[in-house]
Motif scaffolding. Structure first.
Motif, short mmCIF file in Angstrom:
data_model
loop_
_atom_site.label_atom_id
_atom_site.label_comp_id
_atom_site.label_asym_id
_atom_site.label_seq_id
_atom_site.Cartn_x
_atom_site.Cartn_y
_atom_site.Cartn_z
N GLN A 1 0.83 -1.20 0.00
CA GLN A 1 0.00 0.00 0.00
C GLN A 1 0.87 1.26 0.00
O GLN A 1 0.61 2.21 -0.75
CB GLN A 1 -0.92 -0.01 1.22
CG GLN A 1 -1.93 1.14 1.23
CD GLN A 1 -2.88 1.05 2.41
OE1 GLN A 1 -2.47 0.72 3.52
NE2 GLN A 1 -4.15 1.36 2.18
N ARG A 2 1.90 1.27 0.82
CA ARG A 2 2.82 2.42 0.87
C ARG A 2 3.51 2.60 -0.49
O ARG A 2 3.70 3.73 -0.96
CB ARG A 2 3.86 2.23 1.96
CG ARG A 2 3.32 2.30 3.37
CD ARG A 2 4.44 2.22 4.40
NE ARG A 2 5.26 3.43 4.42
CZ ARG A 2 6.28 3.63 5.23
NH1 ARG A 2 6.65 2.66 6.08
NH2 ARG A 2 6.98 4.75 5.20
N PHE B 1 1.54 4.41 -3.17
CA PHE B 1 1.45 5.86 -3.02
C PHE B 1 2.69 6.58 -3.57
O PHE B 1 2.62 7.74 -3.95
CB PHE B 1 1.27 6.25 -1.54
CG PHE B 1 -0.03 5.79 -0.95
CD1 PHE B 1 -1.20 5.80 -1.70
CD2 PHE B 1 -0.09 5.35 0.36
CE1 PHE B 1 -2.41 5.39 -1.16
CE2 PHE B 1 -1.29 4.93 0.92
CZ PHE B 1 -2.46 4.95 0.15
N ARG B 2 3.83 5.88 -3.59
CA ARG B 2 5.07 6.57 -3.95
C ARG B 2 5.70 6.11 -5.25
O ARG B 2 6.52 6.82 -5.82
CB ARG B 2 6.09 6.43 -2.82
CG ARG B 2 6.75 5.06 -2.73
CD ARG B 2 7.77 4.97 -1.60
NE ARG B 2 8.73 6.05 -1.56
CZ ARG B 2 9.78 6.13 -2.36
NH1 ARG B 2 9.99 5.20 -3.29
NH2 ARG B 2 10.64 7.13 -2.26
#
Length: 282
Positions: free
Chosen positions: A74-75, A78-79
């Motif tokens: 998930q992290r 985002f990036r």
């Protein structure tokens, strides 16, 4: 497609290693394997009141591992917006070294990237103390160790310390050359001695490096010092170098050019990634 294996214990340093790898290869087609291993034996040792490790506890460990990996994905969503990157998560009840060896072989992994300091949480294996062990035990794959708090920036230069006393094979240096090309970073070949000229044998090995690095920007640097470890560290710190690489000669890693204390210094104080290559003849 490049295949990169990254072990994580869900610590901040482990995330730093993942982020560094993703940014390092941001313009390269990559398949990243994110691995979490958990050890029930460690939990039993730290929790003597637990009478036995029943199936419920096993399920709990596995569930925590899988949830942690989901959060990592998930992290990353985002990036990392690169359409050239893909991710595979792996959760295993296993020993870290055993798991790494098996995955390197079965998935044809080209590079392991890991943090230098792990979490001490009982639910996750702490691989921080094992970073040097991984460099020693995983002989068929380069290991890139990322110090805690390191954020990827353009690599200014890669320092390659050498005694010029051992033979080089080009394939042992392939990943160093590869990273130098990707980052456009010059290679600084560093030789530290106690005085005197290079022998004929050393000059021959120096010529080999010139041949291998011919397509890159590189330079040779010579320092006189009675303490090789201090010389390497001072060179790196004075130039604010971006990475250090070395060939890990089997049986000599801790006793000659690089010692365990130096690896700790470079990894935990100088804040510089360390690329451990291997002598494939051993």
């Amino acid at each position: 497609m490049r295949k990169v294996l990254i072990p994580t214990d869900f610590s901040r340093n482990a995330w730093d290693a993942i982020a560094y790898a993703v940014d390092l290869f941001k313009n390269e087609p990559c398949e990243f394997y994110i691995l979490n291993v958990y050890s029930l034996a460690d939990f039993a040792t730290d929790n003597l009141m637990v009478p036995q490790l029943d199936s419920t506890l096993v399920d709990t460990f596995k569930g925590n591992s899988e949830k942690g990996l989901e959060k990592v994905l998930q992290r990353l969503s985002f990036r990392d917006e690169s359409d050239m990157h893909s991710y595979v998560t792996l959760s295993q009840q296993n020993d870290l070294i055993v798991a790494l060896k098996e995955i390197v072989e079965s998935k044809d992994i080209g590079l392991i990237v890991m943090g230098t300091k792990g979490s001490t949480d009982a639910l996750n294996i702490s691989f921080g103390s094992n970073t040097v062990t991984v460099m020693e035990k995983i002989r068929n794959c380069p290991v890139l160790a990322i110090p805690k708090g390191t954020i990827y920036t353009s690599v200014s230069e890669i320092v390659f310390p050498t005694s010029f006393k051992t033979h080089f094979k080009k394939r042992e240096l392939d990943y160093l050359i590869d990273i130098a090309k990707i980052t456009n970073a010059p290679i600084r070949v560093l030789h530290i001695n106690e005085g005197g000229d290079l022998s004929e044998e050393q000059l021959n090995f120096k010529s080999l490096l010139e041949e291998y690095f011919d397509v890159l920007e590189y330079s040779f640097h010579f320092l006189e010092s009675k303490n090789i470890n201090e010389g390497v560290e001072l060179f790196i710190q004075s130039r604010d170098s971006g990475m250090v690489a070395f060939i890990n000669k089997k049986h000599t890693f801790f006793s000659t050019l690089f010692s365990k204390p130096l690896v700790k210094e470079l990894g935990l104080k100088a804040k510089i990634p360390i690329l451990a290559l291997h002598d494939f003849r051993n």
